[in-house]
Design a protein around this motif. Structure first.
Motif, PDB file in Angstrom:
ATOM      1  N   LYS A 129      36.530  37.599  46.801  1.00 49.24           N
ATOM      2  CA  LYS A 129      37.874  37.946  47.167  1.00 49.24           C
ATOM      3  C   LYS A 129      38.020  39.023  47.937  1.00 49.24           C
ATOM      4  O   LYS A 129      37.062  39.500  49.053  1.00 49.24           O
ATOM      5  N   ARG A 130      39.098  38.345  49.034  1.00 47.56           N
ATOM      6  CA  ARG A 130      39.398  38.622  50.446  1.00 47.56           C
ATOM      7  C   ARG A 130      41.034  39.940  49.744  1.00 47.56           C
ATOM      8  O   ARG A 130      41.896  38.546  50.436  1.00 47.56           O
ATOM      9  N   ALA A 131      41.245  40.771  50.023  1.00 45.66           N
ATOM     10  CA  ALA A 131      42.182  41.743  50.438  1.00 45.66           C
ATOM     11  C   ALA A 131      42.851  41.653  50.940  1.00 45.66           C
ATOM     12  O   ALA A 131      42.161  43.103  52.047  1.00 45.66           O
ATOM     13  N   LYS A 140      37.518  46.014  52.744  1.00 44.89           N
ATOM     14  CA  LYS A 140      36.037  44.999  51.945  1.00 44.89           C
ATOM     15  C   LYS A 140      35.895  43.754  51.300  1.00 44.89           C
ATOM     16  O   LYS A 140      36.746  44.113  50.098  1.00 44.89           O
ATOM     17  N   ASN A 141      35.629  42.711  51.360  1.00 43.06           N
ATOM     18  CA  ASN A 141      35.378  41.555  51.071  1.00 43.06           C
ATOM     19  C   ASN A 141      34.495  41.611  49.794  1.00 43.06           C
ATOM     20  O   ASN A 141      33.538  42.787  50.165  1.00 43.06           O
ATOM     21  N   ASP A 172      26.687  41.018  48.686  1.00 44.98           N
ATOM     22  CA  ASP A 172      26.427  41.888  49.185  1.00 44.98           C
ATOM     23  C   ASP A 172      25.122  42.484  49.858  1.00 44.98           C
ATOM     24  O   ASP A 172      24.478  42.950  50.771  1.00 44.98           O
ATOM     25  N   SER A 173      25.310  43.458  48.577  1.00 43.89           N
ATOM     26  CA  SER A 173      24.498  44.555  48.619  1.00 43.89           C
ATOM     27  C   SER A 173      23.225  44.228  47.610  1.00 43.89           C
ATOM     28  O   SER A 173      22.067  44.591  47.965  1.00 43.89           O
ATOM     29  N   ALA A 174      23.487  43.064  47.191  1.00 40.78           N
ATOM     30  CA  ALA A 174      21.758  42.405  45.992  1.00 40.78           C
ATOM     31  C   ALA A 174      22.090  43.236  44.675  1.00 40.78           C
ATOM     32  O   ALA A 174      20.899  43.100  44.198  1.00 40.78           O
ATOM     33  N   GLY A 178      28.630  46.406  38.402  1.00 36.85           N
ATOM     34  CA  GLY A 178      29.383  47.200  36.761  1.00 36.85           C
ATOM     35  C   GLY A 178      30.773  47.157  36.638  1.00 36.85           C
ATOM     36  O   GLY A 178      31.270  46.324  35.500  1.00 36.85           O
ATOM     37  N   GLY A 179      30.998  46.066  37.970  1.00 38.27           N
ATOM     38  CA  GLY A 179      32.534  44.933  37.921  1.00 38.27           C
ATOM     39  C   GLY A 179      32.912  45.117  38.909  1.00 38.27           C
ATOM     40  O   GLY A 179      32.816  45.955  40.205  1.00 38.27           O
ATOM     41  N   GLU A 180      34.606  44.563  38.734  1.00 38.12           N
ATOM     42  CA  GLU A 180      34.853  44.569  40.474  1.00 38.12           C
ATOM     43  C   GLU A 180      35.007  46.302  41.187  1.00 38.12           C
ATOM     44  O   GLU A 180      35.113  46.155  42.653  1.00 38.12           O
TER      45      GLU A 180
END
Length: 427
Positions: A129-131, A140-141, A172-174, A178-180
């Motif tokens: 998701k790219r907002a 941040k994507n 991104d962080s690996a 817990g959610g979006e």
């Protein structure tokens, strides 16, 4: 004419299964060597799935009837840990011996119930998701991968039990996610429920999935804890009493501080599969501290209506409107509506099938709880275009693009756009 199989020939086939000379042995009398059942039995024998009389022998001095062969197939059907390929062969053999299996009656039914008592389905999905919105440099994507496991257990002729286990990772962080809206550890049991069906009445208890049917999930599409009763045939009535907690989800509870609320709802909608569909609902959410602070009331009332019309097998137009007593100062934020036109639809079992849609959405935070949409966020309004395409059986690609405006207290009328895509594998 009743066909017979010789046990000796079958034993020869199984003995030869581990040798290069297997093709010379035919386990069936009066069946051509190129018949599909020849290769099926050969492979099942090689894999140790066909077990003869159940004691490891084939009694080479006796003939085997189709009925006895059906018993062997029934035992194979009851085995656990069978590979997908062997399971497919067993299913084909079961079709070949359907009459004999039916003649076995309860014994075969019991074997099938034993092996099918717990069924596992699930999904592995990757979301990107790219907002963006004007003037915001802190964007941040988002990249997430999720594994969902959904076991369903048969209790008796009326009741089943079910659950969902989800593991999510921020790519991104690996780290587990817990959610979006959070990067906290996330390996959780999202559902645990029992569901009973009696004629046209369905009862669901525990923590289960729920979505508002008349709007395709515009007001709510997530899990909750409580009870629900749905009854009726062409016109259905849904009664809900539950509690919800959405710290890490988009919606009113998160946007205004989080917390748990009780929720009672009634929904009436058509469910007859005809061209015209309709529905209406009333929802009452209570959270004394949150709603008193935000609304100067102790509850949030959301009412909604929805309509749909299917022109033919390819085209469908639908719309829904919801309003509430939330945030009376900004009317945009206490209303939600969606108008959408769909063309065709992707079937996850059929490679090459697809569906596309165009929609105008207005998602005010006060009129939704947890909306189903993946591209548009709450407190946004604008146009969304999307598609679903089945790349191969049980593999789908989805995508959407939104452009419009924000409706937040601090960024009202600010232009925004979002690109969202998902690759999903079902099993």
């Amino acid at each position: 004419m009743k066909k017979f199989f010789t046990a000796a020939a079958l034993a020869t086939a199984i003995t030869a299964a581990g040798t290069t000379g297997f093709a010379a042995a035919n386990p069936f009398e009066d069946v051509a060597a190129d018949h599909w059942a020849y290769d099926a039995v050969a492979q099942l024998a090689a894999d140790g799935v066909i077990e003869g009389y159940g004691d490891g022998t084939y009694r080479g001095d006796q003939e085997i009837t189709r009925y006895e062969m059906a018993q062997m197939v029934a035992r194979a059907m009851a085995k656990s840990g069978v590979s997908a390929a062997d399971k497919a062969m067993i299913d084909k053999l079961a079709a070949e011996f359907a009459d004999e299996l039916n003649a076995l009656g309860v014994r075969v039914a019991n074997l099938e119930k034993k092996v099918d008592n717990v069924k596992w389905t699930g999904e592995l999905r990757y979301d990107y998701k790219r907002a963006r919105k004007d003037g915001d440099a802190n964007h941040k994507n988002k990249n997430f991968i999720r594994l969902r496991l959904d076991p369903t257990m048969t209790v008796n002729n009326h009741w089943i039990a079910g659950a969902r286990i989800e593991i999510a990772t921020d790519m991104d962080s690996a780290k587990n996610a817990g959610g979006e809206n959070t990067s906290t550890s996330h390996v959780e049991a999202q559902r645990a429920y029992a569901q009973g069906t009696y004629g046209n009445t369905q009862i669901t208890l525990g923590k289960f999935a729920h979505w508002t049917s008349i709007d395709g999930g515009m007001v709510y599409d997530d899990n909750l804890a409580g009870g629900r009763v749905v009854f009726g045939k062409d016109v259905k009535v849904s009664l809900l009493a539950s509690r919800i907690d959405h710290v890490n989800r988009n919606g009113f509870l998160t946007t205004n501080g989080g917390g748990t609320a009780s929720w009672q709802a009634i929904e009436i909608y058509s469910d007859n599969g005809k061209k015209f569909s309709w529905g209406a609902s009333y929802n009452n959410l209570k959270n004394k501290d949150l709603f008193t602070n935000e609304l100067r009331k102790d509850s949030l009332h959301i009412w909604e209506v929805g309509l749909g019309y299917r022109f033919d097998k390819n085209w469908k137009l639908s719309g829904a409107y919801a309003g509430s007593n939330a945030d009376a100062v900004n009317r945009d934020r206490n209303r939600a509506w969606n108008v959408q036109i769909d063309y065709k639809g992707a079937n996850k079992k059929k490679a090459g099938s697809f569906g596309i849609y165009a929609a105008y959405r207005h998602i005010g935070v006060g009129a939704v709880v947890v909306p189903t949409y993946d591209c548009i966020n709450i407190n946004q309004k604008g146009v969304e275009l999307g598609f679903t395409y089945t790349l191969a059986q049980n593999i789908q690609w989805k995508g959407a693009y939104f452009w419009g405006k924000n409706m937040g207290a601090n960024d009202s009328s600010q232009k925004a756009n979002t690109i969202w895509t998902r690759l999903a594998c079902f099993f």
